[in-house]
Design a protein around this motif. Sequence first.
Motif, short mmCIF file in Angstrom:
data_model
loop_
_atom_site.label_atom_id
_atom_site.label_comp_id
_atom_site.label_asym_id
_atom_site.label_seq_id
_atom_site.Cartn_x
_atom_site.Cartn_y
_atom_site.Cartn_z
N ILE A 115 29.65 0.40 17.61
CA ILE A 115 30.70 1.39 17.34
C ILE A 115 30.93 2.26 18.56
N SER A 116 29.84 2.69 19.19
CA SER A 116 29.96 3.52 20.39
C SER A 116 30.60 2.76 21.54
N MET A 117 30.26 1.48 21.67
CA MET A 117 30.89 0.65 22.71
C MET A 117 32.40 0.59 22.52
N TYR A 118 32.84 0.42 21.28
CA TYR A 118 34.27 0.40 21.01
C TYR A 118 34.90 1.75 21.35
N THR A 128 34.66 7.50 17.15
CA THR A 128 33.49 6.67 16.89
C THR A 128 32.23 7.53 16.69
N SER A 129 32.14 8.63 17.41
CA SER A 129 30.99 9.53 17.22
C SER A 129 30.98 10.11 15.82
N THR A 130 32.16 10.45 15.31
CA THR A 130 32.27 10.99 13.96
C THR A 130 31.87 9.95 12.92
N LEU A 131 32.31 8.72 13.12
CA LEU A 131 31.95 7.65 12.18
C LEU A 131 30.45 7.43 12.15
N VAL A 132 29.82 7.33 13.29
CA VAL A 132 28.37 7.13 13.35
C VAL A 132 27.65 8.29 12.67
N ALA A 133 28.09 9.51 12.93
CA ALA A 133 27.46 10.69 12.32
C ALA A 133 27.60 10.65 10.80
N ASN A 134 28.74 10.24 10.29
CA ASN A 134 28.96 10.20 8.84
C ASN A 134 28.10 9.12 8.17
N ILE A 135 27.96 7.98 8.83
CA ILE A 135 27.08 6.94 8.29
C ILE A 135 25.64 7.44 8.23
N LYS A 136 25.21 8.11 9.27
CA LYS A 136 23.84 8.63 9.30
C LYS A 136 23.61 9.68 8.22
N LEU A 137 24.62 10.49 7.94
CA LEU A 137 24.51 11.48 6.86
C LEU A 137 24.34 10.79 5.50
N GLN A 138 25.13 9.73 5.27
CA GLN A 138 25.01 8.97 4.03
C GLN A 138 23.61 8.38 3.91
N ARG A 139 23.13 7.86 5.01
CA ARG A 139 21.81 7.23 5.01
C ARG A 139 20.71 8.24 4.71
N GLU A 140 20.79 9.39 5.36
CA GLU A 140 19.76 10.41 5.16
C GLU A 140 19.76 10.93 3.73
N ALA A 141 20.93 11.12 3.16
CA ALA A 141 21.02 11.60 1.77
C ALA A 141 20.42 10.58 0.81
N PHE A 142 20.66 9.30 1.06
CA PHE A 142 20.10 8.27 0.19
C PHE A 142 18.59 8.19 0.35
N GLN A 143 18.08 8.34 1.57
CA GLN A 143 16.64 8.28 1.79
C GLN A 143 15.92 9.40 1.04
N VAL A 144 16.57 10.54 0.92
CA VAL A 144 15.99 11.64 0.12
C VAL A 144 15.87 11.21 -1.34
N GLN A 145 16.89 10.52 -1.84
CA GLN A 145 16.87 10.06 -3.22
C GLN A 145 15.77 9.03 -3.46
N LEU A 146 15.41 8.30 -2.41
CA LEU A 146 14.39 7.25 -2.55
C LEU A 146 12.96 7.79 -2.57
N GLN A 147 12.79 9.01 -2.15
CA GLN A 147 11.44 9.59 -2.08
C GLN A 147 10.76 9.52 -3.44
N ASN A 148 9.50 9.10 -3.42
CA ASN A 148 8.67 9.01 -4.62
C ASN A 148 9.11 7.92 -5.60
N LYS A 149 10.00 7.02 -5.15
CA LYS A 149 10.39 5.88 -5.99
C LYS A 149 9.61 4.65 -5.56
N ASP A 150 9.23 3.84 -6.54
CA ASP A 150 8.54 2.60 -6.22
C ASP A 150 9.50 1.63 -5.53
N ARG A 151 8.98 0.88 -4.57
CA ARG A 151 9.78 -0.12 -3.88
C ARG A 151 9.66 -1.44 -4.65
#
Length: 262
Positions: A115-118, A128-151
């Motif tokens: 994405i950054s190359m483009y 592209t910087s905004t897009l990458v930042a937004n994806i990372k925010l989505q990822r971080e929020a989901f990782q919080v939801q996964l805490q203490n859940k069995d894999r």
Amino acid sequence: MNYKDQLKRDIQLKNTPKRIISLVPSQTELLVDLGLEASIVGVTKFCVHPKHMRLSKAVVGGTKQIHIEKIKALYPDIILCNKEENTKEMISELEHIVPVHISDIYNLEDCFELISMYGEIFNITRTTSTLVANIKLQREAFQVQLQNKDRLKVAYFIWKNPWMVAASNNFIDVMIKEAGFVNVFEDETRYPEIDLNNSKLKDADFIFLSSEPFPFKEDHIIEFQKEFPEKTIKIVDGELFSWYGSRLLLSYSYFQTLHDKT
């Protein structure tokens, strides 16, 4: 101007490309979401997002076979390819026409890098910087939801006749882990052929049947349920497990729905 692609190849461009051919469906969608739709002149028959692209742009073939003369007639400034989806022979032929940028995606960092190359190539670094930042925010929020859940453990089927699953060393396996699951075939590589009596299937809590590349449907759930009556069988959105680029913005909310139903 000199750039590098993800194979570390030099890409020489005189100016910012204004006529783009994309031979990778997920990259076509990414270009559109980056505001570059007007610059796209050619796509593949598999570029299904957005739906109107195959009607409004020239279709130059598939991801493995292309119409060279049709591509030449479009006078592209750059052609965007992928190491896995496009063939070496195709790329060698295209390089005689214009510069070819090749992506090589194995993990999320590779996605962010592309994405950054483009952003650099098409002079849209803020977008592209905004897009990458937004994806990372989505990822971080989901990782919080996964805490203490069995894999929970999953087997992820991508094909029938022969049966094939996603193992390690591919982007699907990365996204299985991102989704909060354990791949029961993670000690194998790429996309092995298996039998339904494979012992690893006994360890799976879920059997995921991907919507692509093989279009698993509800009747396949019935077929699997007969073989594995104690397992939970699900049709999953293959694009949200395998498409990199802007579709990653949708992946994490989808992964949450998979856990909500467990």
